[in-house]
Design a protein around this motif. Structure first.
Motif, mmCIF file in Angstrom:
data_model
loop_
_atom_site.group_PDB
_atom_site.id
_atom_site.type_symbol
_atom_site.label_atom_id
_atom_site.label_comp_id
_atom_site.label_asym_id
_atom_site.label_seq_id
_atom_site.Cartn_x
_atom_site.Cartn_y
_atom_site.Cartn_z
ATOM 1 N N SER A 1 45.468 1.069 -8.418
ATOM 2 C CA SER A 1 44.995 1.097 -9.806
ATOM 3 C C SER A 1 45.983 0.299 -10.618
ATOM 4 O O SER A 1 45.727 -0.462 -11.833
ATOM 5 C CB SER A 1 44.733 2.406 -10.500
ATOM 6 N N ARG A 2 47.460 0.182 -10.327
ATOM 7 C CA ARG A 2 48.311 -0.479 -10.965
ATOM 8 C C ARG A 2 48.539 -1.709 -10.761
ATOM 9 O O ARG A 2 49.462 -2.524 -11.118
ATOM 10 C CB ARG A 2 49.817 0.432 -10.812
ATOM 11 N N LEU B 1 40.351 8.227 0.657
ATOM 12 C CA LEU B 1 40.776 6.774 -0.210
ATOM 13 C C LEU B 1 39.353 6.223 -0.737
ATOM 14 O O LEU B 1 38.893 5.267 -0.105
ATOM 15 C CB LEU B 1 41.280 5.848 1.008
ATOM 16 N N ASP B 2 39.355 6.796 -1.803
ATOM 17 C CA ASP B 2 38.067 6.290 -2.707
ATOM 18 C C ASP B 2 38.532 5.130 -3.774
ATOM 19 O O ASP B 2 39.136 5.413 -4.747
ATOM 20 C CB ASP B 2 37.536 7.324 -3.333
ATOM 21 N N MET B 3 38.365 3.662 -3.560
ATOM 22 C CA MET B 3 38.640 2.642 -4.372
ATOM 23 C C MET B 3 37.478 2.246 -5.108
ATOM 24 O O MET B 3 37.634 1.283 -5.850
ATOM 25 C CB MET B 3 39.008 1.634 -3.366
ATOM 26 N N THR B 4 36.434 3.317 -5.537
ATOM 27 C CA THR B 4 35.268 2.862 -6.339
ATOM 28 C C THR B 4 35.393 3.002 -7.721
ATOM 29 O O THR B 4 34.333 2.478 -8.400
ATOM 30 C CB THR B 4 33.938 3.370 -5.624
ATOM 31 N N LYS B 5 36.387 3.651 -8.185
ATOM 32 C CA LYS B 5 36.485 4.041 -9.483
ATOM 33 C C LYS B 5 37.889 3.991 -9.969
ATOM 34 O O LYS B 5 38.577 4.667 -10.428
ATOM 35 C CB LYS B 5 36.137 5.511 -9.715
ATOM 36 N N LEU B 6 38.197 2.689 -9.888
ATOM 37 C CA LEU B 6 39.741 2.063 -10.030
ATOM 38 C C LEU B 6 39.827 2.152 -11.541
ATOM 39 O O LEU B 6 38.816 2.018 -12.522
ATOM 40 C CB LEU B 6 40.186 1.049 -9.594
ATOM 41 N N GLN B 7 41.128 2.059 -12.166
ATOM 42 C CA GLN B 7 41.285 1.813 -13.860
ATOM 43 C C GLN B 7 40.498 0.487 -14.239
ATOM 44 O O GLN B 7 40.056 0.454 -15.479
ATOM 45 C CB GLN B 7 42.619 1.719 -14.144
ATOM 46 N N GLU C 1 25.338 -0.279 -12.155
ATOM 47 C CA GLU C 1 26.197 -0.746 -11.317
ATOM 48 C C GLU C 1 27.684 -0.953 -11.659
ATOM 49 O O GLU C 1 27.840 -1.608 -12.639
ATOM 50 C CB GLU C 1 25.564 -2.227 -10.505
ATOM 51 N N TYR C 2 28.668 -0.521 -10.962
ATOM 52 C CA TYR C 2 29.910 -0.632 -11.089
ATOM 53 C C TYR C 2 30.646 -1.320 -10.272
ATOM 54 O O TYR C 2 30.507 -1.113 -9.209
ATOM 55 C CB TYR C 2 30.443 0.893 -11.787
ATOM 56 N N THR C 3 31.625 -2.296 -10.748
ATOM 57 C CA THR C 3 32.586 -2.964 -9.920
ATOM 58 C C THR C 3 34.111 -2.699 -10.152
ATOM 59 O O THR C 3 34.552 -2.723 -11.305
ATOM 60 C CB THR C 3 32.429 -4.206 -9.725
ATOM 61 N N SER C 4 34.828 -2.179 -9.053
ATOM 62 C CA SER C 4 36.264 -1.893 -9.090
ATOM 63 C C SER C 4 36.866 -3.329 -8.358
ATOM 64 O O SER C 4 36.384 -3.625 -7.311
ATOM 65 C CB SER C 4 36.742 -0.744 -8.785
ATOM 66 N N THR C 5 38.120 -3.465 -8.829
ATOM 67 C CA THR C 5 38.632 -4.661 -7.988
ATOM 68 C C THR C 5 40.196 -4.222 -7.690
ATOM 69 O O THR C 5 40.919 -4.040 -8.456
ATOM 70 C CB THR C 5 38.861 -6.066 -9.040
ATOM 71 N N VAL C 6 40.316 -4.658 -6.313
ATOM 72 C CA VAL C 6 41.593 -4.358 -5.726
ATOM 73 C C VAL C 6 42.476 -5.843 -5.826
ATOM 74 O O VAL C 6 42.099 -6.736 -5.147
ATOM 75 C CB VAL C 6 41.803 -3.927 -4.167
ATOM 76 N N TYR D 1 28.659 2.262 -6.790
ATOM 77 C CA TYR D 1 29.754 1.744 -7.227
ATOM 78 C C TYR D 1 30.303 0.862 -5.813
ATOM 79 O O TYR D 1 30.026 1.497 -4.947
ATOM 80 C CB TYR D 1 30.647 2.892 -7.490
ATOM 81 N N LYS D 2 30.824 -0.067 -6.419
ATOM 82 C CA LYS D 2 31.527 -1.036 -5.150
ATOM 83 C C LYS D 2 32.865 -1.658 -5.514
ATOM 84 O O LYS D 2 33.082 -1.664 -6.756
ATOM 85 C CB LYS D 2 30.537 -2.216 -5.004
ATOM 86 N N THR D 3 33.514 -2.300 -4.470
ATOM 87 C CA THR D 3 34.848 -2.431 -4.827
ATOM 88 C C THR D 3 34.945 -3.986 -4.155
ATOM 89 O O THR D 3 34.600 -4.275 -2.872
ATOM 90 C CB THR D 3 35.917 -1.783 -4.070
ATOM 91 N N ASN D 4 35.723 -4.931 -4.759
ATOM 92 C CA ASN D 4 36.001 -6.142 -4.596
ATOM 93 C C ASN D 4 37.419 -6.309 -4.080
ATOM 94 O O ASN D 4 38.345 -5.622 -4.635
ATOM 95 C CB ASN D 4 35.659 -7.091 -5.426
#
Length: 260
Positions: free
Chosen positions: A33-34, A49-55, A69-74, A109-112
């Motif tokens: 998240s940082r 290890l849930d990466m779907t709700k990052l900051q 639909e929500y997208t978090s980004t690593v 919820y998804k993560t890119n």
């Protein structure tokens, strides 16, 4: 002699402790998240290890009141080598499919991933979901083991992908995936269904010495360049209906002839 043995044990204790290091998944999520690069070796990851709700999670513009639909980004690279994941590893989550009560309508919820993603020689003991994820960098799951379904349906890969020597204990779901670069599943073991239905391999695919113990589903798959099945074992059923290699329909028998 006993004194020497005791000394050796004492000297090895730090190495043993390091090899068995446990890390809370929440600690890793905080780093992600940082925007920090994450790198772990010989670690046991405890918790989901849930990466779907990052900051940086954002609601997609095409969402509406009935379907959100929500997208978090690593942002930074992820590297895990020789790690064991005791909980779920999630880059996709849909409350309706999880058994949780969802009172806010249909949500997804998804993560890119913007950097390289490496999970090499890792063990996933629970769910591993990367459905709809976009991978901008290189991806490697080489020699990893999935105890449950490996969910990559609709995933979007931009660069090279390596699934060689992976053991898929549950379904391997790559339905509707597009691989723009050559991808390797050489030496992989598919204990349940290998689902490559509608999958596109734009620069070929390598299944050399792979083992299909469940159904090998390549229905409607499209392959350009080469389709290497040399030494592959098809122990379960197979479906190559409408499978195309270089714009020509191909069967498993024809593929075996090509790869002699």
């Amino acid at each position: 002699m006993k004194g020497i043995q005791l000394l050796l044990v004492i000297l090895m204790l730090p190495l043993l402790a390091w090899a068995q290091k446990s890390v809370n998944a929440s600690e890793i999520i905080a780093k992600i998240s940082r925007g920090e690069a994450v790198s772990y070796k010989n670690a046991v990851i405890v918790g989901d290890l849930d990466m779907t709700k990052l900051q940086n999670m954002k609601q997609d513009k095409n969402s509406n009141s009935a379907s959100k639909e929500y997208t978090s980004t690593v942002k930074a690279p992820l590297t895990f080598v020789d790690c064991i994941f005791k909980g779920d590893v999630l880059a996709y989550f849909n409350p309706e499919n999880s058994g949780f009560l969802n009172t806010s309508g249909n949500e997804m919820y998804k993560t890119n991933f913007e950097g390289d993603v490496v999970f090499e020689n890792c063990t996933f003991e629970e769910a591993a979901a990367f459905k709809y994820s976009a991978f901008d960098g290189k991806v490697s799951f080489m020699s990893s083991r999935f105890a449950e379904e490996a969910l990559f349906k609709y995933a979007d890969f931009e660069k090279g992908v390596n699934f060689s020597n992976v053991r898929f204990g549950g379904d391997a779901n790559f339905k509707y995936v597009e691989f723009p670069e050559r991808v390797s599943f050489a030496g992989a073991t598919f204990k349940e269904e290998a689902n490559f239905k509608y999958t596109e391999f734009e620069r070929g695919v390598n299944f050399e010495k792979a083992s299909f113990d469940g159904t090998a589903n390549f229905k409607y798959a499209e392959i350009s360049d080469s389709f290497n099945v040399k030494g592959a074992r098809f122990n379960g059923g197979d479906d190559f209906k409408y499978t195309q290699l270089n714009n020509r329909q191909v069967s498993l028998t024809a593929l075996r002839e090509m790869n002699r």
